[in-house]
Motif scaffolding. Structure first.
Motif, PDB file in Angstrom:
ATOM      1  N   PHE A  76     -12.302 -60.868 -23.005  1.00 52.68           N
ATOM      2  CA  PHE A  76     -10.863 -60.383 -23.396  1.00 52.68           C
ATOM      3  C   PHE A  76     -10.234 -59.273 -22.447  1.00 52.68           C
ATOM      4  O   PHE A  76      -9.467 -59.149 -22.135  1.00 52.68           O
ATOM      5  N   ASN A  77     -11.333 -58.125 -22.334  1.00 53.30           N
ATOM      6  CA  ASN A  77     -10.984 -57.092 -21.464  1.00 53.30           C
ATOM      7  C   ASN A  77     -10.317 -57.528 -20.010  1.00 53.30           C
ATOM      8  O   ASN A  77      -9.846 -56.924 -19.613  1.00 53.30           O
ATOM      9  N   VAL A  78     -10.987 -58.765 -19.595  1.00 50.05           N
ATOM     10  CA  VAL A  78     -10.590 -59.054 -18.375  1.00 50.05           C
ATOM     11  C   VAL A  78      -9.309 -60.139 -18.203  1.00 50.05           C
ATOM     12  O   VAL A  78      -8.115 -59.956 -17.775  1.00 50.05           O
ATOM     13  N   ALA A  79      -9.406 -61.155 -19.382  1.00 56.51           N
ATOM     14  CA  ALA A  79      -8.314 -62.086 -19.447  1.00 56.51           C
ATOM     15  C   ALA A  79      -7.099 -61.532 -19.824  1.00 56.51           C
ATOM     16  O   ALA A  79      -5.976 -62.333 -19.557  1.00 56.51           O
ATOM     17  N   ASN A  80      -7.174 -60.703 -20.720  1.00 52.12           N
ATOM     18  CA  ASN A  80      -5.712 -60.101 -21.165  1.00 52.12           C
ATOM     19  C   ASN A  80      -5.357 -58.692 -20.508  1.00 52.12           C
ATOM     20  O   ASN A  80      -4.531 -58.210 -21.297  1.00 52.12           O
ATOM     21  N   ARG A  81      -6.199 -58.034 -19.739  1.00 50.61           N
ATOM     22  CA  ARG A  81      -5.743 -56.807 -19.388  1.00 50.61           C
ATOM     23  C   ARG A  81      -4.394 -56.740 -18.864  1.00 50.61           C
ATOM     24  O   ARG A  81      -3.908 -55.644 -18.861  1.00 50.61           O
ATOM     25  N   ILE A 134       2.044 -54.425 -22.107  1.00 49.70           N
ATOM     26  CA  ILE A 134       2.916 -54.203 -23.401  1.00 49.70           C
ATOM     27  C   ILE A 134       2.507 -52.756 -23.753  1.00 49.70           C
ATOM     28  O   ILE A 134       3.382 -52.173 -24.401  1.00 49.70           O
ATOM     29  N   PHE A 135       1.344 -52.224 -23.473  1.00 50.42           N
ATOM     30  CA  PHE A 135       0.837 -50.839 -24.135  1.00 50.42           C
ATOM     31  C   PHE A 135       1.043 -49.690 -23.020  1.00 50.42           C
ATOM     32  O   PHE A 135       0.572 -48.598 -23.171  1.00 50.42           O
ATOM     33  N   LYS A 136       1.365 -50.257 -21.962  1.00 49.49           N
ATOM     34  CA  LYS A 136       1.628 -49.152 -20.581  1.00 49.49           C
ATOM     35  C   LYS A 136       0.191 -48.396 -20.545  1.00 49.49           C
ATOM     36  O   LYS A 136       0.366 -47.323 -20.376  1.00 49.49           O
ATOM     37  N   ARG A 137      -0.790 -49.395 -20.319  1.00 48.84           N
ATOM     38  CA  ARG A 137      -2.134 -48.651 -19.910  1.00 48.84           C
ATOM     39  C   ARG A 137      -2.732 -49.323 -18.774  1.00 48.84           C
ATOM     40  O   ARG A 137      -2.790 -50.565 -18.933  1.00 48.84           O
ATOM     41  N   ASP A 138      -3.111 -48.649 -17.972  1.00 43.55           N
ATOM     42  CA  ASP A 138      -3.863 -49.252 -16.858  1.00 43.55           C
ATOM     43  C   ASP A 138      -5.338 -49.447 -17.276  1.00 43.55           C
ATOM     44  O   ASP A 138      -6.271 -48.676 -17.173  1.00 43.55           O
ATOM     45  N   TYR A 139      -5.605 -50.950 -17.353  1.00 45.93           N
ATOM     46  CA  TYR A 139      -6.908 -51.261 -17.818  1.00 45.93           C
ATOM     47  C   TYR A 139      -7.856 -51.489 -16.614  1.00 45.93           C
ATOM     48  O   TYR A 139      -9.188 -51.746 -16.743  1.00 45.93           O
ATOM     49  N   THR A 140      -7.414 -51.008 -15.288  1.00 42.84           N
ATOM     50  CA  THR A 140      -8.288 -50.842 -14.260  1.00 42.84           C
ATOM     51  C   THR A 140      -8.391 -49.471 -13.742  1.00 42.84           C
ATOM     52  O   THR A 140      -9.532 -49.170 -12.854  1.00 42.84           O
ATOM     53  N   ALA A 141      -8.209 -48.413 -14.427  1.00 47.62           N
ATOM     54  CA  ALA A 141      -8.185 -47.267 -14.244  1.00 47.62           C
ATOM     55  C   ALA A 141      -9.729 -46.784 -14.719  1.00 47.62           C
ATOM     56  O   ALA A 141     -10.121 -47.404 -15.869  1.00 47.62           O
ATOM     57  N   PRO A 142     -10.374 -46.053 -13.909  1.00 50.00           N
ATOM     58  CA  PRO A 142     -11.889 -45.935 -14.221  1.00 50.00           C
ATOM     59  C   PRO A 142     -12.286 -45.191 -15.561  1.00 50.00           C
ATOM     60  O   PRO A 142     -13.149 -45.585 -16.161  1.00 50.00           O
ATOM     61  N   GLU A 143     -11.514 -44.314 -15.926  1.00 45.32           N
ATOM     62  CA  GLU A 143     -11.595 -43.473 -17.305  1.00 45.32           C
ATOM     63  C   GLU A 143     -11.129 -44.543 -18.389  1.00 45.32           C
ATOM     64  O   GLU A 143     -12.007 -44.496 -19.455  1.00 45.32           O
ATOM     65  N   ALA A 154     -14.286 -47.107 -18.476  1.00 45.17           N
ATOM     66  CA  ALA A 154     -15.288 -46.298 -19.252  1.00 45.17           C
ATOM     67  C   ALA A 154     -15.272 -46.381 -20.720  1.00 45.17           C
ATOM     68  O   ALA A 154     -16.369 -46.441 -21.317  1.00 45.17           O
ATOM     69  N   ALA A 155     -14.114 -45.826 -21.231  1.00 47.26           N
ATOM     70  CA  ALA A 155     -13.854 -45.839 -22.497  1.00 47.26           C
ATOM     71  C   ALA A 155     -13.854 -47.147 -23.257  1.00 47.26           C
ATOM     72  O   ALA A 155     -14.446 -47.263 -24.342  1.00 47.26           O
ATOM     73  N   ARG A 156     -13.394 -48.167 -22.628  1.00 49.17           N
ATOM     74  CA  ARG A 156     -13.560 -49.610 -23.140  1.00 49.17           C
ATOM     75  C   ARG A 156     -14.535 -50.161 -23.223  1.00 49.17           C
ATOM     76  O   ARG A 156     -15.034 -50.747 -24.231  1.00 49.17           O
ATOM     77  N   ARG A 157     -15.458 -49.720 -22.093  1.00 47.43           N
ATOM     78  CA  ARG A 157     -16.987 -50.161 -22.058  1.00 47.43           C
ATOM     79  C   ARG A 157     -17.669 -49.674 -23.306  1.00 47.43           C
ATOM     80  O   ARG A 157     -18.437 -50.475 -23.930  1.00 47.43           O
TER      81      ARG A 157
END
Length: 229
Positions: free
Chosen positions: A190-195, A201-210, A213-216
């Motif tokens: 899901f972390n990749v398929a829906n990022r 939708i949530f105005k968050r960059d899911y490719t940003a390192p921080e 790391a937090a998602r991981r």
């Protein structure tokens, strides 16, 4: 005839020799040729799907011919299935190198979740091809004679890891290895398929390192807290 014309003719005459040398080299190393084709085909199928992918493009990118691709894989559908099989084979081969049996159960489970998360994050084409195959309801994967066996070690590794954790009193009883595998895979997938949609939708960059790391760590903690006693 001047020297420039001679030079051009020499240059023009040299090109077919170089091309033949490349073709000969590839013919003498079919394993490398097939690996190159599978690598390029993965991206082609991920970007365009089975219907949109073009064998011409794959042949040009790998400096081979359509004839050679059909010789190795039979058809575009055969190449697509081979891409699926190789994607799973590569993942399971890397999993085998984690040496989970050498770690305490909790550390081994953490390592497995981290690996799955990182693998999916780093191989978006693999995620896209699996998504496409699910849209096909597994039609082509059902024709594979090896994918089921390729995935047996993944479940065996979790079964062994879970058994060690139960014996040590650190994992709670009553869990199923396939279900646990599905949970780890789902969170990582899901972390990749829906990022992209989630990010918009949530105005968050899911490719940003921080953020990665937090998602991981969130995924790791979700699995650990679910499994531990």
């Amino acid at each position: 005839m001047n020297q420039t014309v001679h030079s051009r003719r020499r240059a023009a005459g040299a090109r077919p020799v170089a091309k033949r040398a490349k073709e000969t080299s590839r013919t003498n190393d079919p394993a490398r040729t097939m690996a190159d084709i599978l690598d390029v085909a993965l991206t082609e199928f991920a970007e365009k799907g089975l219907d949109g992918a073009r064998i011409d493009q794959i042949a040009a990118a790998t400096q081979t011919s359509k004839r050679m691709i059909y010789y190795y894989f039979g058809s575009k559908e055969g190449l697509y299935l081979a891409v699926l099989e190789e994607s799973y084979r590569a993942m399971r081969a890397t999993e085998a190198d984690l040496h989970l049996d050498d770690m305490p159960p909790e550390a081994a489970l953490r390592r497995l979740v981290e690996f799955t998360f990182d693998h999916h994050l780093d191989t978006e084409p693999y995620i896209r091809v699996v998504m496409a195959e699910n849209m096909q309801r597994g039609h082509y994967m059902a024709q594979s004679q090896s994918i089921q066996q390729l995935n047996v070690p993944a479940i065996s590794a979790i079964e062994g890891l879970y058994a060690r954790g139960l014996a040590a009193g650190v994992f709670r009883p009553g869990l199923d290895a396939i279900d646990l595998h599905a949970t780890i895979s789902a969170l990582s997938f899901f972390n990749v398929a829906n990022r992209h949609t989630f990010g918009l939708i949530f105005k968050r960059d899911y490719t940003a390192p921080e953020v990665v790391a937090a998602r991981r760590e969130s995924v790791v903690q979700t699995v650990l807290r679910f499994v531990t006693a």
